[in-house]
Design a protein around this motif. Structure first.
Motif, PDB file in Angstrom:
ATOM      1  N   ASN A   1     -13.671   1.671  -2.788  1.00 25.95           N
ATOM      2  CA  ASN A   1     -12.410   2.233  -2.305  1.00 25.95           C
ATOM      3  C   ASN A   1     -11.300   2.104  -3.346  1.00 25.95           C
ATOM      4  O   ASN A   1     -10.512   3.021  -3.544  1.00 25.95           O
ATOM      5  CB  ASN A   1     -11.976   1.538  -1.009  1.00 25.95           C
ATOM      6  N   LEU A   2     -11.259   0.944  -4.011  1.00 19.86           N
ATOM      7  CA  LEU A   2     -10.229   0.744  -5.029  1.00 19.86           C
ATOM      8  C   LEU A   2     -10.420   1.716  -6.174  1.00 19.86           C
ATOM      9  O   LEU A   2      -9.466   2.289  -6.686  1.00 19.86           O
ATOM     10  CB  LEU A   2     -10.262  -0.703  -5.537  1.00 19.86           C
TER      11      LEU A   2
ATOM     12  N   TRP B   1      -3.259  -4.266   7.242  1.00 20.15           N
ATOM     13  CA  TRP B   1      -3.418  -3.377   6.087  1.00 20.15           C
ATOM     14  C   TRP B   1      -4.837  -3.512   5.558  1.00 20.15           C
ATOM     15  O   TRP B   1      -5.353  -4.623   5.450  1.00 20.15           O
ATOM     16  CB  TRP B   1      -2.400  -3.772   5.007  1.00 20.15           C
ATOM     17  N   ASN B   2      -5.483  -2.389   5.229  1.00 24.47           N
ATOM     18  CA  ASN B   2      -6.866  -2.467   4.749  1.00 24.47           C
ATOM     19  C   ASN B   2      -6.961  -2.513   3.230  1.00 24.47           C
ATOM     20  O   ASN B   2      -8.047  -2.447   2.668  1.00 24.47           O
ATOM     21  CB  ASN B   2      -7.712  -1.326   5.330  1.00 24.47           C
TER      22      ASN B   2
ATOM     23  N   PRO C   1      -2.504   9.873   3.927  1.00 29.38           N
ATOM     24  CA  PRO C   1      -3.160  10.590   2.838  1.00 29.38           C
ATOM     25  C   PRO C   1      -2.835  12.088   2.871  1.00 29.38           C
ATOM     26  O   PRO C   1      -2.653  12.667   3.933  1.00 29.38           O
ATOM     27  CB  PRO C   1      -4.642  10.344   3.083  1.00 29.38           C
TER      28      PRO C   1
ATOM     29  N   THR D   1      -9.235   5.174  -5.422  1.00 27.83           N
ATOM     30  CA  THR D   1      -7.786   5.384  -5.393  1.00 27.83           C
ATOM     31  C   THR D   1      -7.181   5.317  -6.782  1.00 27.83           C
ATOM     32  O   THR D   1      -6.050   5.714  -6.979  1.00 27.83           O
ATOM     33  CB  THR D   1      -7.067   4.306  -4.551  1.00 27.83           C
TER      34      THR D   1
ATOM     35  N   GLY E   1       0.819  -1.212   0.000  1.00 25.90           N
ATOM     36  CA  GLY E   1       0.000   0.000   0.000  1.00 25.90           C
ATOM     37  C   GLY E   1       0.845   1.251   0.000  1.00 25.90           C
ATOM     38  O   GLY E   1       2.058   1.219  -0.161  1.00 25.90           O
ATOM     39  N   SER E   2       0.201   2.374   0.163  1.00 31.09           N
ATOM     40  CA  SER E   2       0.903   3.636   0.147  1.00 31.09           C
ATOM     41  C   SER E   2       1.691   3.767   1.440  1.00 31.09           C
ATOM     42  O   SER E   2       1.247   3.336   2.493  1.00 31.09           O
ATOM     43  CB  SER E   2      -0.072   4.790   0.008  1.00 31.09           C
TER      44      SER E   2
ATOM     45  N   ILE F   1      -5.862  -0.307   1.131  1.00 28.19           N
ATOM     46  CA  ILE F   1      -5.790   1.024   0.523  1.00 28.19           C
ATOM     47  C   ILE F   1      -4.806   1.909   1.273  1.00 28.19           C
ATOM     48  O   ILE F   1      -3.890   2.458   0.700  1.00 28.19           O
ATOM     49  CB  ILE F   1      -7.174   1.728   0.560  1.00 28.19           C
ATOM     50  N   GLY F   2      -5.001   2.004   2.563  1.00 28.57           N
ATOM     51  CA  GLY F   2      -4.294   3.015   3.355  1.00 28.57           C
ATOM     52  C   GLY F   2      -2.889   2.607   3.755  1.00 28.57           C
ATOM     53  O   GLY F   2      -2.228   1.816   3.079  1.00 28.57           O
ATOM     54  N   VAL F   3      -2.448   3.129   4.878  1.00 36.18           N
ATOM     55  CA  VAL F   3      -1.103   2.875   5.370  1.00 36.18           C
ATOM     56  C   VAL F   3      -1.068   1.537   6.100  1.00 36.18           C
ATOM     57  O   VAL F   3      -1.958   1.221   6.885  1.00 36.18           O
ATOM     58  CB  VAL F   3      -0.683   4.002   6.338  1.00 36.18           C
TER      59      VAL F   3
ATOM     60  N   ASP G   1      -8.957   7.071   4.871  1.00 34.26           N
ATOM     61  CA  ASP G   1      -7.947   6.905   3.829  1.00 34.26           C
ATOM     62  C   ASP G   1      -7.867   8.098   2.882  1.00 34.26           C
ATOM     63  O   ASP G   1      -7.171   8.031   1.871  1.00 34.26           O
ATOM     64  CB  ASP G   1      -8.222   5.623   3.032  1.00 34.26           C
TER      65      ASP G   1
ATOM     66  N   THR H   1     -14.096   3.327   5.371  1.00 36.57           N
ATOM     67  CA  THR H   1     -12.765   3.908   5.588  1.00 36.57           C
ATOM     68  C   THR H   1     -12.472   5.000   4.569  1.00 36.57           C
ATOM     69  O   THR H   1     -11.327   5.420   4.421  1.00 36.57           O
ATOM     70  CB  THR H   1     -11.669   2.827   5.479  1.00 36.57           C
TER      71      THR H   1
END
Lengths: 432, 298
Positions: free
Chosen positions: A89-90, B60-61, A27, A93, A22-23, B63-65, A112, A108
């Motif tokens: 969500n995907l 981890w979800n 955010p 992003t 992930g990132s 998407i996020g951190v 996020d 979320t």
């Protein structure tokens, strides 16, 4: 050599993945500058994603909006409800993130940083004055990203859903029930009368956990909407272990044991139960206005609806609401569309599709239909400020938990105390 | 089962006189042949698998951190009673997906082989039909069959009953797998030396002893293949359970496949899902290893 090769492959693939999934950064901060109200004058193309259920109305709203603002084009796409929630969500992003997206729950998305805070637009357009506070509360998210009910607004409601009690007027009249029950005791005695007359008192399909509605309605009618909402919104220190919820769980169990519910409720889904109810199986049925058209078509003039009985009118309800993607390049145009959602044209379209409009005055149902009953209940609930969001949305996994836990309660595999504990423990995993 | 590319046997000894360069090239040539398959296998099986191993160490979800979780997800798999019981359910499905179909398939195949019927192609087709149906469709059909308004005329839906839901879902697995096992075993019977049957007859064996002493031992390899395929299907079951019960009522039919799906897409816990998936795949490998040892020819 075989071992060497395998080691090499493992090493290469380990290199390929040796970083946090992930990132790696939090955010990006939300833009906060001044915003423009009113539709921009230049040519703008927006994309909007929705589900077919909610989209039926929004397509007509888009058409009305485009007629007013020919320079703005809104491209509409929809995906079925389950897939939509799982992929939203995907898609938010991705590089092809939509500008405007239907939100069925906050989830979320705020945590996020996927959707844009509408605080500035809310102020500029005066949405806090347009909508009653309970209608916006579920789209307000606190700074922690998961507590609802206060903080910045993240979505604007398009139309509302409402869960109450449908009833078969013809069967009720035969049992001597001429007016909707006014208290829980009245309701219970009506169920008992139905049972004694050989009717199924309360239709229910619980394969997907819809018995949770019964528990919540009984609970909040005793605890009060404001207290119940605290738990639903995840306020620190709230508990599911209240007098109302204990009574709700106990009643559900009692009703199952007394044979007020269908024997195979756990094996029938919501649509199966709707079909049975329209075929005359069941005197009462707890469900939302989204099934009003089907029930109205099936039972015709015999279909009735009332808000759950209690000292004050309360109901479970949510709005289909639209948010602006954090990646949108034309947030001003998108906000102008969100503002259009409470216009008389949009409200009329929402009502036509079966949703309650923000302004009850915009709903003009034909008299003596189930829709007229629903509008009456909606008005009453709004007057009493009795709208509470779905307990099922209290956390990401609450719907699954409520499904399993109500199935166990009805099936006699757990008791009300165990039920309450299981639900509260699940809640505490997110909000504790 | 895609990884059965085998290196050709090296011709040890014959090339000892060849110059070192040629020998080296000779050793690498076979590798070239498996390279295309190896690249695909690495890209689409090994790398994703290692990647999911890696993700299983994070919270981890999707998407996020992500935050480092170490072995916490694995500890949860073995301590959380819901996750553990789903593993138990998957192993229980082996009875329905493997043991019953192989048993039924053996008996059917022996009967059919002993008395060749004209309607054979039709029987084969009908028995094999469940195999070619998409499992989602199978789930939808059986959900209706088990419902109160289904053709069985049941009093109430079996899928809502805490005691009946699990065997009801399991029997669908039996229905799906039986055709495959039957066909595999039937083709195996055709390869058994007829003289063995004649010898058995001469020795005075009845049909039942013939079955136990000639047919079953002669089908060892086919039984191993059928068991491998169906046990993997049992442990990895998802479609039928997801469509029919979603794991309910309560958690009585919950299996790892559905749990992994819910962890990723509902709970947003990709790390925990990967940990459960890893545990499941390791357990599957262990079972396959045991099965291989058991059925290997001595």
């Amino acid at each position: 050599m075989k071992i060497d090769k395998m080691l090499a492959i493992v090493a290469v693939s380990a290199l390929a993945v040796a970083c946090a999934p992930g990132s790696s950064e939090a955010p990006a901060a939300q833009p906060t500058g001044p915003v423009r109200t009113g539709a921009p004058a230049e040519k703008v193309t927006l994309s909007l994603v929705s589900t077919p259920e909610s989209g039926a109305a929004i397509k007509a709203v888009i058409a009305a909006f485009q007629a007013k603002h020919p320079n703005i084009t809104i491209n509409y796409t929809d995906t079925n409800y389950d897939d939509y929630n799982k992929s939203l969500n995907l898609s938010l992003t991705s590089d092809q993130a939509p500008d405007i997206a239907l939100l069925n729950s906050v989830g979320t998305t705020v945590k996020d940083g996927l959707v844009r805070s509408l605080a500035a637009y809310e102020k500029a357009y005066g949405w806090d004055k347009t909508y009653p506070s309970t209608q916006l509360a579920q789209w307000r998210v606190a700074a922690d990203g998961s507590t609802l009910g206060s903080g910045d607004l993240y979505a604007a409601p398009a139309g509302f859903s409402l869960v109450g009690v449908y009833y078969n007027k013809a069967k009720a009249a035969k049992l001597g029930i001429t007016a909707p029950p006014a208290t829980l005791a009245d309701f219970e005695s009506a169920l008992a009368k139905a049972k004694a007359a050989g009717e199924l008192p309360l239709q229910l399909g619980n394969a997907q956990g819809h018995a949770a509605f019964t528990v919540q309605l009984i609970g909040q009618s005793q605890d009060g909407a404001e207290n119940a909402a605290k738990w639903t919104f995840g306020h620190k220190g709230a508990s599911f272990d209240t007098a109302g919820n204990r009574s709700g769980a106990q009643k559900l169990l009692d009703w199952a044991q007394k044979g007020y519910l269908p024997k195979d409720a756990n094996g029938v889904d919501l649509q199966g139960a709707v079909t049975k109810f329209t075929q005359g199986e069941g005197v009462f049925f707890i469900d939302g206005n989204w099934d009003a058209a089907k029930i109205g078509d099936g039972l015709k003039a015999e279909a009735g609806f009332f808000a759950f009985p209690g000292a004050k009118a309360t109901a479970i309800g949510t709005s289909v609401a639209y948010a602006i993607s954090a990646k949108s390049e034309s947030p001003d145009a998108a906000a102008a569309f969100l503002d259009f959602l409470h216009s008389p044209e949009a409200s009329a379209e929402e009502f036509k599709a079966g949703f309650m409009p923000a302004d009850p005055a915009a709903a003009e149902p034909e008299t003596d239909t189930v829709m007229a009953d629903i509008v009456a209940a909606w008005t009453k609930v709004n007057t009493d400020d009795g709208l509470v969001g779905f307990n099922n949305n209290a956390t990401a996994t609450m719907n699954d938990k409520l499904t399993a836990a109500t199935q166990e309660l009805i099936g006699g595999k757990s008791d009300p105390a165990g039920f309450i504990t299981a639900i509260q423990d699940e809640w505490a995993k997110t909000h504790g | 089962m895609a990884d059965t590319a085998v290196l050709p046997a090296r011709r040890v000894g014959r090339e000892t006189a060849a110059p070192p360069r040629r020998r080296r090239r000779g050793r690498l040539t076979p590798l070239l042949y498996v390279l295309p398959a190896l690249i695909f296998y690495a890209a689409f099986v090994i790398v994703p698998w290692v990647h999911s191993l890696w993700i299983s160490l994070w919270e981890w979800n999707g998407i996020g951190v992500a935050t480092w979780a170490g072995l916490a997800n694995y500890i949860e798999v073995f301590t959380d009673s819901a996750l553990r019981s789903s593993l138990v359910h998957a192993f229980g499905f082996i009875v329905f997906y493997s043991v019953l179909p192989i048993g039924i398939g053996l008996v059917l195949a022996a009967l059919v082989a002993a008395t060749p019927w004209k309607a054979m192609p039709l029987i084969r087709t009908i028995l094999f039909l469940p195999q070619i149906l998409p499992l989602v469709a199978v789930g939808v059909i059986w959900k209706w069959i088990y419902s109160a308004d289904g053709p069985l005329g049941l009093d109430s839906s079996w899928l809502g009953d805490f005691a009946l839901a699990y065997p009801a879902v399991g029997l669908v697995g039996t229905w799906v797998s039986t055709g495959l096992c039957f066909l595999l075993l039937l083709s195996g019977i055709g390869k058994i030396e007829p003289s063995l049957y004649e010898a058995a007859k001469v020795e005075g064996c009845g049909p039942i002893r013939e079955f136990w002493h000639v047919t079953v031992p002669g089908l060892r390899k086919e039984i191993a293949v059928a068991a491998t395929v169906t046990i993997i299907a049992a442990l990895a079951s998802f479609d039928v359970v997801y469509v029919m019960t979603g794991g309910g009522p309560g958690y009585t039919t919950m299996v790892p496949g559905v749990q992994i799906y819910q962890l990723v897409f509902t709970a947003g816990r990709v790390g925990a899902a990967c940990a459960l998936a890893t545990v499941l795949s390791l357990l599957t490998c262990a079972v396959m290893y045991g099965l291989n040892r058991l059925t290997r020819e001595r």
